[in-house]
Motif scaffolding. Structure first.
Motif, short mmCIF file in Angstrom:
data_model
loop_
_atom_site.label_atom_id
_atom_site.label_comp_id
_atom_site.label_asym_id
_atom_site.label_seq_id
_atom_site.Cartn_x
_atom_site.Cartn_y
_atom_site.Cartn_z
N GLY A 26 0.00 3.04 10.32
CA GLY A 26 -0.46 2.27 9.02
C GLY A 26 0.52 1.15 8.93
O GLY A 26 0.16 0.07 8.28
N ALA A 67 -4.97 -1.32 -1.29
CA ALA A 67 -5.35 -0.13 -0.94
C ALA A 67 -4.27 0.91 -1.09
O ALA A 67 -3.18 0.76 -1.77
N THR A 78 0.88 -1.52 0.09
CA THR A 78 0.04 -0.17 -0.14
C THR A 78 0.76 1.09 -0.09
O THR A 78 1.69 1.38 0.96
N TRP A 108 -8.10 5.81 0.73
CA TRP A 108 -8.68 6.50 1.72
C TRP A 108 -7.94 7.93 1.69
O TRP A 108 -6.86 8.38 1.38
N VAL A 122 -0.23 -6.87 8.22
CA VAL A 122 -1.62 -6.58 7.84
C VAL A 122 -1.33 -6.32 6.32
O VAL A 122 -0.35 -5.93 5.68
N SER A 151 -9.44 -0.04 -2.29
CA SER A 151 -9.83 0.95 -1.40
C SER A 151 -8.86 2.21 -1.46
O SER A 151 -7.38 1.91 -1.41
N ASN A 211 -3.00 -4.71 4.07
CA ASN A 211 -2.96 -3.29 3.40
C ASN A 211 -2.24 -2.31 4.18
O ASN A 211 -2.40 -1.18 4.21
N HIS A 228 1.30 5.15 0.87
CA HIS A 228 0.40 6.20 1.84
C HIS A 228 1.18 7.37 1.17
O HIS A 228 2.37 7.71 1.53
N PHE A 272 -14.26 -4.86 0.88
CA PHE A 272 -12.57 -4.96 0.89
C PHE A 272 -12.17 -6.11 -0.16
O PHE A 272 -12.49 -7.05 0.11
N PHE A 296 -6.28 6.68 7.23
CA PHE A 296 -5.77 5.41 6.75
C PHE A 296 -6.43 4.47 7.54
O PHE A 296 -6.90 4.25 8.65
N ASP A 297 -6.96 3.51 6.67
CA ASP A 297 -7.72 2.15 6.92
C ASP A 297 -8.90 2.60 7.40
O ASP A 297 -9.57 1.90 8.17
#
Length: 500
Positions: A294, A431, A273, A455, A302, A453, A304, A275, A468, A459-460
């Motif tokens: 994140g 994401a 992901t 954002w 995780v 996804s 994502n 960011h 999802f 985040f998340d």
């Protein structure tokens, strides 16, 4: 929800836990047919918690036969949706009633902080089962707009026997994302938990039976992926596979489908992901906080996780200073300590993998500015400190491959167009997050990002009402929301000629 107990109280409770460790097939706990087991090792301290049934092809055959018999009997499939709803709601309430026990199982088995197991994992599991329970009697069939002499009905029917193969990072939540919609729509479900974190799945099988879910409708077959997982993928009487995990295994399941009965396969296979923080973001402190958590929430394990931090050049130094200050304050420690914010990596193999990627990052020229070491060695468990790389090029291994650990790669870009290009330059598309106060930029970035996804200024974000899943090699099919029902149902057209 009861308050989290003290560290000493939790250690005492952990020491007194009795673990369910058998398979749950045909409405009862059973050993693997072979009698084989595997060690369930806690990443908290490296000790063996119990030995879990190592199911193989014979056990899968038994579970599939029981699931097929239950489905064909109609005991669950043909039950009035309102009654299915009532039993699933009771199931959710039983999970809630065992909140403290299940939270402790998650932490001991997987290594996540007890505060997260307590406040996130168990409540989210309960909420998911409840939400799909409530959806069970609100799913309507359709009547097509045909000629008056024709009645065309479009019915949504359960697909049949479903196998759910779930990962070790969120054992109960990921299972609930499959259990809820699969059972709400009348299927029989066989759950194969990850071998690293089987205990909560085995325990909730008993709660499902107590809730009145009929024998054979919900079963759990723990075991190694190359044995139990492969057997489910190749089984000719499994109608669908719902999988969350690595891309490598996802591709194998697609092959198994083609080699067997062309069972439908739904995949969620991780991500890398981006960011993205633009210079015009209105709150750099909030962006830094989100960027840190994140990647470091749940030890970075995780799918994502925001593992690539893309920062516009003009604010890079300011954001990095804030990010590093936050990251230095994240406490790594025993997950049973309520003060711990980052716990243990799930097992030694995964810890070694994370450390290996950190070494690769250094070898390829990225600048290690924080962390990078195994810590808490006296605990006997598997701990890696928050790790931040700077001066990362997107072609580097640590920017392209999913590490699944607390390792952040920082990259820079000149303008939004370049940021978007770097963000999309990956095989994954699960994401993305964007920080900007410009609404035009936000819309353009959201439209341009190839991700399931996106954002904006968070985040998340999301809840059970939003789907999802990902693009590209992050897989296909969606968990959560009403869209998840598509994975577990068939559409049947019934065309009736009414005559004159």
């Amino acid at each position: 929800m009861a308050a989290v107990l003290s560290f000493d109280d939790l250690k005492s409770r952990a020491a007194g836990l009795q673990f369910r460790s058998q398979a749950f097939i045909g409405g009862r706990y059973v050993d693997a047919a072979s009698g084989e087991t595997f060690d369930c090792i806690s990443p908290v301290d490296g000790r063996v918690l119990t030995r879990v049934a190592a199911c193989g092809a014979e056990d899968v055959d038994r579970a599939v036969a029981a699931a097929r018999a239950a489905f064909e009997s109609g005991a669950w499939r043909d039950m009035a949706p309102a009654r299915r709803k009532a039993k699933l709601l009771k199931f959710a309430e039983l999970i809630k009633a065992h909140h403290d026990e299940l939270a402790l199982l998650e932490t001991l088995d997987m290594g996540k902080p007890i505060g997260d197991s307590h406040a996130v994992d168990v409540p989210a599991t309960v909420n998911c089962i409840r939400w799909y329970a409530e959806a069970a009697d609100k799913i309507y069939d359709e009547v097509a707009p045909t000629d008056p002499k024709v009645l065309a009905m479009i019915r949504r029917e359960p697909v049949g026997v479903v196998a759910a193969i779930v990962p070790w990072n969120f054992p109960m939540i990921m299972a609930a994302w499959k259990i809820g919609p699969a059972l709400a729509t009348g299927n029989s479900l066989i759950l194969k938990p990850a071998e690293q974190s089987s205990l909560s799945a085995i325990r909730i099988a008993e709660l499902a039976a107590e809730a009145g879910i009929p024998e054979g409708v919900f079963q759990v077959v723990p075991g190694l992926g190359e044995q139990a997982g492969k057997a489910l993928g190749l089984h000719p009487d499994v109608d669908a596979i719902a999988f969350t995990g690595s891309g490598e295994v996802g591709k194998l399941l697609l092959q198994y489908s083609g080699q067997s009965n062309m069972k439908r396969v739904a995949l969620e296979c991780g991500g890398k992901t981006p960011h993205i923080v633009l210079a015009d973001t209105s709150d750099l402190d909030q962006a830094a906080e989100a960027a840190a958590w994140g990647i470091f929430f749940n030890q970075g394990e995780v799918c994502n996780a925001g593992s690539r931090l893309l920062v516009q050049e003009s604010i890079k130094d300011a954001l990095m200073e804030k990010l590093l200050n936050i990251s230095r304050g994240i406490k790594v420690g025993n997950p049973l300590d309520p003060q711990t914010k980052m716990g243990a990596i799930v097992d030694r193999a995964q810890m070694d993998k994370v450390l290996r990627y950190i070494g690769i990052g250094q070898q390829e020229g990225a600048q290690l500015v924080l962390g990078g070491q195994q810590v808490q060695t006296a605990e006997g468990g598997y701990y890696v400190e928050p790790t931040v790389f700077d001066r990362v090029d997107n072609r580097m291994t640590i920017a392209q491959e999913e590490i699944f650990g607390p390792v952040l790669s920082t990259l820079t870009f000149k303008d939004a167009e370049e940021g978007l290009k770097i963000a999309n330059d990956t095989v994954y598309g699960l994401a993305a997050a964007v920080w900007t106060k410009n609404i035009d930029t936000a819309h353009k970035m959201a439209r341009g990002l190839r991700a399931g996804s996106v954002w904006i200024n968070c985040f998340d974000g999301g809840d059970i009402t939003t789907p999802f899943g990902g693009y590209k090699q992050s897989g296909f099919g969606r968990d959560k929301s009403l869209h998840a029902l598509d994975k577990y149902t068939e559409l049947k057209t019934v065309w009736i000629e009414l005559g004159s």
